[in-house]
Each structure stands twice: as C-alpha cells, then as structure tokens.
Design a protein around this motif. Structure first.
Motif, PDB file in Angstrom:
ATOM      1  N   LEU A 161      16.449 -18.887 -34.352  1.00 12.04           N
ATOM      2  CA  LEU A 161      15.697 -19.196 -33.134  1.00 12.04           C
ATOM      3  C   LEU A 161      15.845 -20.663 -32.758  1.00 12.04           C
ATOM      4  CD1 LEU A 161      13.496 -18.419 -30.999  1.00 12.04           C
ATOM      5  CD2 LEU A 161      11.792 -19.055 -32.721  1.00 12.04           C
ATOM      6  N   SER A 162      15.768 -21.547 -33.745  1.00 16.89           N
ATOM      7  CA  SER A 162      15.845 -22.983 -33.448  1.00 16.89           C
ATOM      8  C   SER A 162      17.225 -23.342 -32.880  1.00 16.89           C
ATOM      9  CB  SER A 162      15.527 -23.812 -34.700  1.00 16.89           C
ATOM     10  OG  SER A 162      16.569 -23.725 -35.649  1.00 16.89           O
ATOM     11  N   VAL A 207      17.281 -11.134 -27.570  1.00 13.27           N
ATOM     12  CA  VAL A 207      16.537 -10.757 -26.358  1.00 13.27           C
ATOM     13  C   VAL A 207      15.917 -12.009 -25.724  1.00 13.27           C
ATOM     14  CG1 VAL A 207      14.474  -9.532 -25.535  1.00 13.27           C
ATOM     15  CG2 VAL A 207      16.086  -8.367 -27.062  1.00 13.27           C
ATOM     16  N   LEU A 208      15.334 -12.850 -26.563  1.00 12.08           N
ATOM     17  CA  LEU A 208      14.709 -14.075 -26.043  1.00 12.08           C
ATOM     18  C   LEU A 208      15.753 -14.963 -25.364  1.00 12.08           C
ATOM     19  CD1 LEU A 208      11.880 -15.468 -26.063  1.00 12.08           C
ATOM     20  CD2 LEU A 208      12.722 -16.836 -27.975  1.00 12.08           C
ATOM     21  N   HIS A 209      16.901 -15.070 -26.008  1.00 12.79           N
ATOM     22  CA  HIS A 209      18.024 -15.839 -25.453  1.00 12.79           C
ATOM     23  C   HIS A 209      18.334 -15.375 -24.023  1.00 12.79           C
ATOM     24  CE1 HIS A 209      22.007 -17.629 -25.144  1.00 12.79           C
ATOM     25  NE2 HIS A 209      22.564 -16.441 -25.068  1.00 12.79           N
ATOM     26  N   ASN A 210      18.430 -14.071 -23.839  1.00 12.26           N
ATOM     27  CA  ASN A 210      18.733 -13.536 -22.503  1.00 12.26           C
ATOM     28  C   ASN A 210      17.603 -13.795 -21.510  1.00 12.26           C
ATOM     29  OD1 ASN A 210      21.185 -12.570 -23.398  1.00 12.26           O
ATOM     30  ND2 ASN A 210      20.345 -10.569 -23.968  1.00 12.26           N
ATOM     31  N   ASP A 253       4.922 -28.635 -26.674  1.00 12.05           N
ATOM     32  CA  ASP A 253       4.635 -27.828 -25.487  1.00 12.05           C
ATOM     33  C   ASP A 253       4.637 -26.336 -25.810  1.00 12.05           C
ATOM     34  OD1 ASP A 253       4.726 -30.147 -23.656  1.00 12.05           O
ATOM     35  OD2 ASP A 253       6.843 -30.182 -24.219  1.00 12.05           O
ATOM     36  N   LEU A 254       5.547 -25.968 -26.701  1.00  8.86           N
ATOM     37  CA  LEU A 254       5.664 -24.563 -27.102  1.00  8.86           C
ATOM     38  C   LEU A 254       5.661 -24.468 -28.623  1.00  8.86           C
ATOM     39  CD1 LEU A 254       8.622 -23.346 -24.819  1.00  8.86           C
ATOM     40  CD2 LEU A 254       6.210 -22.680 -24.589  1.00  8.86           C
ATOM     41  N   ILE A 255       4.990 -23.453 -29.137  1.00  8.00           N
ATOM     42  CA  ILE A 255       4.997 -23.211 -30.581  1.00  8.00           C
ATOM     43  C   ILE A 255       5.482 -21.786 -30.834  1.00  8.00           C
ATOM     44  CG2 ILE A 255       3.595 -23.018 -32.679  1.00  8.00           C
ATOM     45  CD1 ILE A 255       1.631 -25.017 -31.431  1.00  8.00           C
ATOM     46  N   PHE A 256       6.430 -21.647 -31.743  1.00  3.14           N
ATOM     47  CA  PHE A 256       6.891 -20.321 -32.149  1.00  3.14           C
ATOM     48  C   PHE A 256       6.453 -20.047 -33.585  1.00  3.14           C
ATOM     49  CE2 PHE A 256       9.548 -21.326 -28.608  1.00  3.14           C
ATOM     50  CZ  PHE A 256       9.676 -20.111 -27.951  1.00  3.14           C
ATOM     51  N   GLY A 257       5.769 -18.936 -33.780  1.00  2.00           N
ATOM     52  CA  GLY A 257       5.388 -18.511 -35.128  1.00  2.00           C
ATOM     53  C   GLY A 257       6.451 -17.570 -35.666  1.00  2.00           C
ATOM     54  N   SER A 258       7.434 -18.134 -36.350  1.00  2.07           N
ATOM     55  CA  SER A 258       8.440 -17.309 -37.036  1.00  2.07           C
ATOM     56  C   SER A 258       8.213 -17.505 -38.524  1.00  2.07           C
ATOM     57  CB  SER A 258       9.851 -17.712 -36.611  1.00  2.07           C
ATOM     58  OG  SER A 258      10.036 -19.106 -36.761  1.00  2.07           O
ATOM     59  N   ASP A 259       6.946 -17.482 -38.905  1.00  6.41           N
ATOM     60  CA  ASP A 259       6.567 -17.800 -40.282  1.00  6.41           C
ATOM     61  C   ASP A 259       6.267 -16.554 -41.107  1.00  6.41           C
ATOM     62  OD1 ASP A 259       4.423 -17.596 -38.501  1.00  6.41           O
ATOM     63  OD2 ASP A 259       3.175 -19.064 -39.535  1.00  6.41           O
ATOM     64  N   ILE A 311       7.896 -26.533 -31.303  1.00  5.47           N
ATOM     65  CA  ILE A 311       7.685 -26.412 -32.750  1.00  5.47           C
ATOM     66  C   ILE A 311       8.039 -24.992 -33.157  1.00  5.47           C
ATOM     67  CG2 ILE A 311       5.908 -26.172 -34.542  1.00  5.47           C
ATOM     68  CD1 ILE A 311       4.433 -28.518 -33.277  1.00  5.47           C
ATOM     69  N   VAL A 312       8.859 -24.872 -34.184  1.00  6.73           N
ATOM     70  CA  VAL A 312       9.142 -23.567 -34.777  1.00  6.73           C
ATOM     71  C   VAL A 312       8.550 -23.572 -36.179  1.00  6.73           C
ATOM     72  CG1 VAL A 312      10.949 -22.043 -35.678  1.00  6.73           C
ATOM     73  CG2 VAL A 312      11.226 -23.104 -33.424  1.00  6.73           C
ATOM     74  N   LEU A 313       7.654 -22.635 -36.445  1.00  8.75           N
ATOM     75  CA  LEU A 313       7.051 -22.552 -37.777  1.00  8.75           C
ATOM     76  C   LEU A 313       7.889 -21.624 -38.644  1.00  8.75           C
ATOM     77  CD1 LEU A 313       3.261 -22.282 -36.835  1.00  8.75           C
ATOM     78  CD2 LEU A 313       4.540 -24.304 -37.584  1.00  8.75           C
ATOM     79  N   GLY A 314       8.443 -22.157 -39.726  1.00  6.40           N
ATOM     80  CA  GLY A 314       9.236 -21.358 -40.653  1.00  6.40           C
ATOM     81  C   GLY A 314      10.727 -21.536 -40.434  1.00  6.40           C
ATOM     82  N   SER A 315      11.437 -21.894 -41.489  1.00 10.18           N
ATOM     83  CA  SER A 315      12.893 -22.024 -41.395  1.00 10.18           C
ATOM     84  C   SER A 315      13.583 -20.884 -42.128  1.00 10.18           C
ATOM     85  CB  SER A 315      13.350 -23.368 -41.956  1.00 10.18           C
ATOM     86  OG  SER A 315      13.241 -23.364 -43.366  1.00 10.18           O
ATOM     87  N   GLY A 316      12.956 -19.723 -42.094  1.00  6.28           N
ATOM     88  CA  GLY A 316      13.599 -18.530 -42.657  1.00  6.28           C
ATOM     89  C   GLY A 316      14.736 -18.091 -41.750  1.00  6.28           C
ATOM     90  N   LEU A 317      15.173 -16.867 -41.929  1.00  5.86           N
ATOM     91  CA  LEU A 317      16.320 -16.373 -41.168  1.00  5.86           C
ATOM     92  C   LEU A 317      16.050 -16.428 -39.662  1.00  5.86           C
ATOM     93  CD1 LEU A 317      17.026 -13.342 -43.495  1.00  5.86           C
ATOM     94  CD2 LEU A 317      18.529 -15.330 -43.202  1.00  5.86           C
ATOM     95  N   VAL A 318      14.912 -15.892 -39.250  1.00  8.14           N
ATOM     96  CA  VAL A 318      14.613 -15.841 -37.816  1.00  8.14           C
ATOM     97  C   VAL A 318      14.300 -17.228 -37.265  1.00  8.14           C
ATOM     98  CG1 VAL A 318      12.982 -14.950 -36.092  1.00  8.14           C
ATOM     99  CG2 VAL A 318      13.921 -13.419 -37.837  1.00  8.14           C
ATOM    100  N   GLY A 319      13.494 -18.000 -37.980  1.00 10.18           N
ATOM    101  CA  GLY A 319      13.140 -19.342 -37.506  1.00 10.18           C
ATOM    102  C   GLY A 319      14.370 -20.216 -37.326  1.00 10.18           C
ATOM    103  N   SER A 320      15.300 -20.142 -38.280  1.00  6.63           N
ATOM    104  CA  SER A 320      16.508 -20.973 -38.191  1.00  6.63           C
ATOM    105  C   SER A 320      17.375 -20.542 -37.013  1.00  6.63           C
ATOM    106  CB  SER A 320      17.309 -20.870 -39.491  1.00  6.63           C
ATOM    107  OG  SER A 320      16.546 -21.373 -40.576  1.00  6.63           O
TER     108      SER A 320
END
Lengths: 454, 454
Positions: free
Chosen positions: B19-20, B323-326, B156-162, B8-17
């Motif tokens: 990241l997804s 960084v997360l990607h790497n 399983d995983l939640i990302f707060g990019s909100d 789950i990614v919270l927020g479809s802003g610049l970072v959330g999008s």
C-alpha cells in the motif's frame, strides 16, 4: 467451601445492584464500583430508557432480594397492547390470560431502590469510578474519576455487570480465542412525552402499552405514575423518513401530525423534545466465554445486550441473578462449578432472547397493525385456553413463564409452521373458532412428535 | 485535486508495505509505523505462517508495485494437491487447467522485498512503534516502543493495515453504531518442518501442496527454496485428539506415527518442534464501516481477517491495494469518493472470501480424501474444459480469476446444486465422461437462468 471472599461488582445499574444484594446474602463482602455519580443525589440520566416493562422473570429476581411487594406498589399493570391506527382507530390485544400482565416501572426509581437496599445489606457502592482497565491475571481493576483521579481495587472475584459497553468485556475481548460480536440495528430511538392531564389523570388508557405501528417504524408509550406517558419513537437513523431526514421543527411537526395525529395532540413539547433529547442506538452484543479463569464473570447486558422489543433486557438480567443465586447454593461456593454451569445454562438462553427481541420489533412496528395478525393471536389464545399443555403462545412463554428463552424460540418456530396452515384454511376469518379449525389445529399439534412439555 | 497529502500507514506487513508503495506512486508522502523491529536486521518472527500461496489476485498487486518478475524468480509453482492417505496411498488433483498454478513464497522474504522497495520509493518506515491509541477526530496516532517510550504522529490520511488485531480497528469499534465481530475456529495450528534431502533436494514432490486429510483435522506441507517443506498441523485446541490432549513427547510421536506415517519419517525434529513452536489461533474478523470521516481507512486483514484455508488472505489484501490504486485514479484523489466506493466494492467480497475460507477447511481436511470428491472435481474439470463459459470450478474462480469473491461464492452454491444431481446419476463412477452425463449437466446449466457470465 469458604464464602468470605472479597467481591468487586462493576456497575450499580439494575443488575449490578441486585447482584450485589444476592452475593451479600450468600455471605460475600461486596464492593460496587459505578462510573456515574449517585443518581439518588444528583440529577443525572439513569442510562437508557425512562421506564421498563417488568414481568415474570424480573419478579423472580426481586423476590430473592425481598423487594417484590415494595416494587409492586409503584408498578403500573399493562394488561395488553392498544394499537393506534393512522386514522385514529383503536384496537386492543391482551398480553395473556386473565390476570397476566406486564408492569411499567421507572428505571431510575427501581435502580435507586435497589442501591439503597444494597447499602442496607452492607454493600459499599463507590460512585464516580469508571473502570478503565482490568488486569485479568491479577484481578485488579483500575479506575478513573471525572477529574482524572486514578485509583484501583482488587478482589477474589470480579463481576462485570457494567452494561452493553462493558469495560470488563472489552478486556476479555483482547484475550486469545475470544468470540465477540456487536451489531446495531438501522433504527435508533428517541424518548418523547405525553403530558398528564389535570390532577395526574391519564390522557390515554392507563393500563396498557400503546403502539402506533407504521410498518418501517413505530411510536410506543408506557404509563408513568404521575399520569404522563413516556413515548419512544423507534425510527431509522438514515433514509426517508429518518432522524437524519427530519431537520427542522416544521418537518417534525408535519411528520408527527400526519403519521401520529392522535398522539401529537397530547404532546405539546414534541418539537423541542425531539431536538433536545438524544437519539439512542440499538445494539446486540454476543460473546463467549463469559468468564476468565473462574475469577471474573460477565452478567446482564455486559454478557448479552439485546434490543428492547420484547421488554426482556432487565428481566433477562434479573433471571441471570436468580440462576446465579441457585447455583451458589447448589455448588456450595465452588466458583469453577458455578461459573461453568451458569454459562452453560444462560448462554443459549441469551442467544435465544437476542433473536426473539429483534424478531419482535417487526411484530410491533408492522404486524400488530394488521387484521390477520390479530386474528392469528385470537386463534392461538382460544386454542391455548382449551389445550394449555399443547399450546402456550410465544409471548406468554417469554413473558409469563420460566421456559428457557431458546426453548421458547424453538417452540415459536414450530407454532409458526402450524399457524401458517391454519391461517390458510378457507373462510378462516369467520370459522376461526369452529370445531373444525380447533380439531385441525389439535391434529397438527399432535402430529408433531417433538412437542415440548409446557 | 491535490495529492500532496501526508499519509500514515499503520503496519509494514505485506499489505501495509505494498500500500505504501502504491500511495507513493500516486504522489503521497507516506510514513509507515510498524510495531515490530526491522525483520531485515533482526531475527524476528514474520508473524503468522512461514510460507504463503500466492496466486492470480496477489500478482495483480505486485505488478502495480513492479516486482512481479522479481518475486516469480523465488516462487515455487504448485500445480496441484497431493493427498497422502493413512495407508501411504498418494492421489493427485490439479488445481486448474494446464498452466494454472499457485505459488509457494516465503512470507518473510516477500515482506522484506516489499519494505526495501517501499524505502526505495521514498517511504519512511518507522520500526518499534506500536500504535496504542488513535485520536480519530484529530487524526493523531500515539505510539509506544518496546522500552515504553511514547511518541505521536499525525497526517491527513491514516490507513490501518495493521492486521487481524488492528489497533486502528479497536478504536473504530468504540465509536457509535460500529458493527464488529471476531470469531475463532475450534481448531488451532502449529508449524512443523520436513527437512531437505542432501544438496537441497526435496523429499516429497516439489511442485505441489501436500495434504494429509484426516477428517476432523489435517497436516499440510508447502515447499521452500532450500528443499525443506513447511508443514502446518490444523488441529482442534481441545477434545480427543487435540493440542490439549497430546501432553508428552511419546504421545506426540505415537500420534504422528499412527496418523501421518509417511510424513513422520521425514520429520526428525517433530517432537521438539511440536513443543517449542507456538500454537496459533484462527480468527475471522468482520466489521463495518471500514472508514472514519474520509480520513481513516482499514485495509487487508485489519478490515477482514480470514482463516487461511483458501490461501487468499494475502491475495485478498493485495487485491484491496489494486482496487484502491484504480479508485485513486478514477476519483482523482477525492477520498470521500474513493473510500465510499472502496468499501462498497470490497466489503461484500471480503464477506464472501471469509465464508469460502471456512468452507474450504472442510474440503481440505475431509473431502479431498474421498473418491467421490475427486470424481466430482474430475467431472467439473472435464465439463469446464468443454464449456468454459458455462462452468468455471469454484477453486478456479477464487484462485485464477478476478471474479469478485462473493460472486464466486454464489456461483459455487449453484454448482453444488447441479453436481448433487449429477453425482446421483446411476453408474456415475464409470459413466462420468459419457455424452449422457455431459448432456445432462449442460441441460441443468442452461435451465438455470441466472448463470453468471464467466
């Protein structure tokens, strides 16, 4: 101005109870809402620590409530610190001048007294009412009880005296441009017990606060009326050694035996207590503003939770109440003026004691075990006695005076700079009470133009 | 390790999008939940500012998503700052070396592109789902839509990019030993517009960021593709002058006419915009830890909201994603290792850019209007060109390099100390490019043993 306003006080802890008494004395109709059950009827935890060090600023609040004398009867004077070295050697440092002392009081006992007194003044205390939401615009508080039953209440004024984890503050935090911080020390704490001797005798010096300073951590003990001492271990959460690293009974027993040998001999339940008592966290909270539209105000720990190392949490909260008491009279119930001046006076003071409290942890856990520190304090005490208007030791400013905490902090820094020079004088260990040293110190004090008037 | 986890990614802003997209590329099944409606279908605000300065670190993230080239087509290069003095005098300062520039991009446009790309990668974006509660223990998020309809989802995983007002972070804040601070500047901001000329021509230099530095406040303008400029007034909330003190149309018109005469001539809708556009607040958020039990992680503004004065909010968030990607590759989907190293790498960097961003506000609103400042920057640029391994200007380290922000901050402080000595040299105004000055600066650089390798 009218003072027949309805008031809600959130929290019947030490500050909430005292506040409700004071507001009632000013003519307000006060309802207190407390999330816990009535501790006078149920065997529940009184919250954080079992006993507290009550001192000058705290007495001021109790005096207004009219129960200073009553509490004095159950307070145990502590005239100084007794330091326990690892080799069993004992040293002693008085807290102040002759007749100046702090007082060990039971948090629960004091809280019960204040609640009963509040009810005698006509305050209505509603227990088992946990505030889950505050409608700031409309001054409505929503509650939930242990069974999930929901209720609500409204009033003209709301006081958030609901402690370090204040529900009222959480609501304020969500408003625009709210400055807020919560920060934790890497140390936690755990309460332990030194049992009383036969016939409630004290197994350590009764009229002192005992410290086992061990550099990175410490054990302390405060006396209780029944002859026991409540000990608190301030200890890292993680690392070696830490709460995390001591995982079984043998490790705890071995650790205490090697680090606190004279204490462990008096703690027969140590190991069981260690694993059954909770590990507490040490939070500092800062926020601003403390008020919302002159209708809601934070006070006590809710506005400025601090770590316990200067023994000032309750004292600062009671001083809040005393200041508020004076402002209600001064501004004749005009809450826009009262709240504005309250925050202006108390916010810098609260920030000051927050810094002092963290600073004093290092003093207690490390410095008090060192000869240079004890020498320095001896020099300060002697100089202060000779020139009381030039020098009041920091501990005394904080504990035995009304000097605003932030002024004490600033003055303490000025003193640090002077003492650094004094302690660097040749042969200071033997010459410390010579005229030379006293004259040098006097000159350094006078050279500083911004000496505060004590 | 398995990577067929539900995310789950919270927020479809610049970072959330972004990241997804990245998580999908690594094989995860990603559902995004966004509290707003779909901005591609509804005319809604894209959040904070209308355009953004995209630079080196941001491009890195977009490159991974594969839309670097596409965005380059709609980005407007800004090669330097144009300063507008109150008397109409113009000065110019390039941002970097030849070929180094930042880019004005539309926040809404970029966000829409990223969302569409995410959907093309198989990401499911659920709009109108405001997270109201996160069950951290069980990894369940509870949502409410605009009509009050409630729903929930687990993964399983939640990302707060909100974002700066993250719901995920609010939940973390209530856990034990959570360090958190939110602090606001005394300045707010308001967006205004300089209209395009005929046929979408630009009425000011197109390829620059315009600044009207006025000491305690400033106006800036960034170009848009249609020939207009989006202006932002950064201005105190209270005091004189302030958003509070300008209460009617005449006062606004008079204030702008006297302080920003060349801008006001290009802003026919100024007064109406001033009163119809909202006044924004400027928040800095710091918190730790960013993760909960290796199942939930904050990223972007949710973990480290900063003020906009270095143009690094989005760039820092995109760098987070890179960084997360790497780390996903490096640690082969082992999220305990990924999350631990992510926070270890990014937390000091985030604290660094937070400080740099506040610091750069003073540079922009005040220093850039001063001849000494422009001279200093000229000296730095010349020296840096000659000795690129000894000196990279702070702005370049932050904007045109991958040097961790906190290292850039430390290096900037070292440079400050050196430049203070250089600017104090006699006749520096005329001798600034002499061999003497260059040699002196070289000696000062070499004398400092802890020079970072650039």
């Amino acid at each position: 101005m009218s003072n027949n306003k309805q008031v809600i006080v959130l929290g019947s802890g030490l500050v909430g109870s005292l506040l409700s008494i004071i507001l009632t004395k000013h003519g307000y109709k006060v309802s207190v809402y407390e999330r816990r059950l009535d501790m006078r009827k149920e065997a529940i935890s009184a919250g954080r620590s079992i006993n507290l060090a009550l001192s000058h600023r705290g007495w001021g609040g109790l005096r207004i409530a009219g129960i200073e004398d009553e509490i004095k009867k159950v307070a145990i004077p502590m005239h100084g610190r007794v330091m326990h070295a690892i080799d069993g050697k004992i040293s002693y440092q008085p807290y102040g001048k002759e007749g100046e002392y702090i007082n060990s009081v039971s948090r629960g006992g004091l809280n019960c007294e204040l609640m009963t007194l509040a009810e005698q003044h006509g305050v209505e205390i509603n227990f088992n009412k946990r505030a889950v939401h505050v409608d700031l615009k409309n001054n409505i508080v929503f509650f939930e009880d242990e069974s999930g039953y929901k209720s609500q209440a409204s009033a003209d004024l709301i006081f958030g005296s609901d402690g370090a984890y204040s529900a009222a503050r959480l609501q304020l935090q969500l408003t625009d441009r709210y400055n807020y911080s919560q920060s934790y020390l890497e140390h936690g704490y755990k309460e332990l017990t030194i049992n009383a001797g036969a016939n409630q005798t004290f197994k350590l010096e009764k009229n002192a606060l005992h410290i086992w300073p061990r550099g990175g951590y410490m054990l302390i003990a405060l006396p209780n009326l029944d002859g026991s001492f409540t000990c608190t271990l301030f200890f890292p959460h993680q690392g070696k050694p830490s709460f995390e690293s001591l995982t079984n009974k043998a490790e705890v027993q071995n650790f205490f035996t090697s680090m606190f040998p004279d204490a462990v001999a008096l703690m027969p339940n140590l190991v069981n207590d260690f694993f059954s008592n909770p590990t507490g966290s040490l939070i500092t909270v800062k926020c601003a503003p403390w008020t919302f539209e002159n209708k809601l105000m934070l006070i006590g720990d809710a506005a400025h939770a601090i770590v316990p190392f200067f023994g000032q949490g309750m004292n600062c909260g009671f001083e809040d109440c005393a200041v508020l008491h004076n402002l209600i009279t001064k501004h004749n119930h005009q809450w826009n003026l009262i709240m504005a001046e309250f925050e202006k006076l108390r916010k810098p003071a609260a920030d000051g004691i927050a810094e002092l409290a963290v600073q004093n942890f290092i003093e207690m856990r490390d410095l008090v075990g060192k000869p240079e520190f004890l020498l320095r304090k001896k020099i300060e005490a002697a100089f202060s006695q000779k020139f009381p208007r030039l020098w009041k030791p920091l501990y005394s400013m904080v504990t035995f005076s009304d000097i605003p905490y932030h002024q004490a902090l600033a003055e303490g820094k000025r003193q640090d700079a002077i003492m650094e020079k004094i302690m660097a004088l040749p042969l200071i260990e033997t010459n410390w009470d010579s005229d030379d040293v006293i004259n040098k110190m006097h000159a350094l004090c006078i050279a500083n133009n911004d000496t505060i008037v004590l």
